[in-house]
Design a protein around this motif. Sequence first.
Motif, PDB file in Angstrom:
ATOM      1  N   ASN A   1       0.824  -1.206   0.000  1.00 26.97           N
ATOM      2  CA  ASN A   1       0.000   0.000   0.000  1.00 26.97           C
ATOM      3  C   ASN A   1       0.862   1.262   0.000  1.00 26.97           C
ATOM      4  OD1 ASN A   1      -2.443   1.514   0.188  1.00 26.97           O
ATOM      5  ND2 ASN A   1      -2.052   1.772   2.363  1.00 26.97           N
TER       6      ASN A   1
ATOM      7  N   TRP B   1       4.052   1.604  -1.090  1.00 24.62           N
ATOM      8  CA  TRP B   1       5.003   1.754  -2.178  1.00 24.62           C
ATOM      9  C   TRP B   1       4.458   1.413  -3.555  1.00 24.62           C
ATOM     10  CZ3 TRP B   1       8.475   4.575  -0.176  1.00 24.62           C
ATOM     11  CH2 TRP B   1       8.888   4.392   1.144  1.00 24.62           C
ATOM     12  N   HIS B   2       3.166   1.127  -3.698  1.00 25.77           N
ATOM     13  CA  HIS B   2       2.669   0.675  -4.999  1.00 25.77           C
ATOM     14  C   HIS B   2       2.759   1.741  -6.084  1.00 25.77           C
ATOM     15  CE1 HIS B   2      -1.053   2.695  -3.734  1.00 25.77           C
ATOM     16  NE2 HIS B   2      -1.354   2.726  -5.007  1.00 25.77           N
ATOM     17  N   GLN B   3       2.858   2.996  -5.707  1.00 27.71           N
ATOM     18  CA  GLN B   3       2.973   4.045  -6.721  1.00 27.71           C
ATOM     19  C   GLN B   3       4.387   4.171  -7.284  1.00 27.71           C
ATOM     20  OE1 GLN B   3       0.761   5.857  -8.262  1.00 27.71           O
ATOM     21  NE2 GLN B   3      -0.942   4.996  -7.136  1.00 27.71           N
TER      22      GLN B   3
ATOM     23  N   LEU C   1       5.177   3.240 -10.791  1.00 23.81           N
ATOM     24  CA  LEU C   1       4.466   4.023 -11.799  1.00 23.81           C
ATOM     25  C   LEU C   1       5.055   5.411 -12.006  1.00 23.81           C
ATOM     26  CD1 LEU C   1       0.730   3.264 -11.039  1.00 23.81           C
ATOM     27  CD2 LEU C   1       2.160   2.357 -12.845  1.00 23.81           C
ATOM     28  N   ALA C   2       6.050   5.760 -11.216  1.00 28.63           N
ATOM     29  CA  ALA C   2       6.548   7.128 -11.253  1.00 28.63           C
ATOM     30  C   ALA C   2       7.948   7.185 -11.849  1.00 28.63           C
ATOM     31  CB  ALA C   2       6.556   7.698  -9.837  1.00 28.63           C
TER      32      ALA C   2
ATOM     33  N   LYS D   1       3.599  -3.983 -12.764  1.00 30.08           N
ATOM     34  CA  LYS D   1       3.410  -3.279 -11.499  1.00 30.08           C
ATOM     35  C   LYS D   1       3.185  -4.207 -10.304  1.00 30.08           C
ATOM     36  CE  LYS D   1       0.570   0.041  -9.138  1.00 30.08           C
ATOM     37  NZ  LYS D   1      -0.395   1.068  -9.184  1.00 30.08           N
TER      38      LYS D   1
ATOM     39  N   ALA E   1       5.355  -4.099  -6.966  1.00 25.24           N
ATOM     40  CA  ALA E   1       4.731  -3.601  -5.737  1.00 25.24           C
ATOM     41  C   ALA E   1       4.844  -4.619  -4.608  1.00 25.24           C
ATOM     42  CB  ALA E   1       3.265  -3.253  -5.996  1.00 25.24           C
TER      43      ALA E   1
END
Length: 137
Positions: free
Chosen positions: A75, A77-79, A82-83, A107, A111
């Motif tokens: 939760n 670090w899941h972004q 994508l960055a 992803k 993640a």
Amino acid sequence: AVAVAAGVLFAVMATQFDLATGLQSAALNRELARHFVYSAIGLLLVAPWALGARIRWRRVVAPLATIGTFSYGVNLWHQAPLAGEFADRTMPWELFDGSIWPRLAIKIPLAVADGAFSWWLVEKPALALSERRRPRR
């Protein structure tokens, strides 16, 4: 039987409810029905374990329990996948372009790996430290 019922409910939900997609808005009655059906699906999937039914799904449940251990890190670090430059090179995309499956294939493993590293490097040592500092009763 309950898993099949949950699957049927989900299939009906996904194909027959005309759910809002993208930036669309949905009517209140449709949103209430959606939440009710999703709650029923969750109840069907959780009730056998919560009520003590003997289900022998250890091969399925054990990996999910392990991922559940890492879920806070996932939760957090899941972004990250994508960055930045990594995402621009591996997952170029336009808003709502519909190519979600290749992105998820990249992803989700990243993640979960980020969450596992977070568990082993930060959370587990912090929990051990908090146990040592907790006063004895």
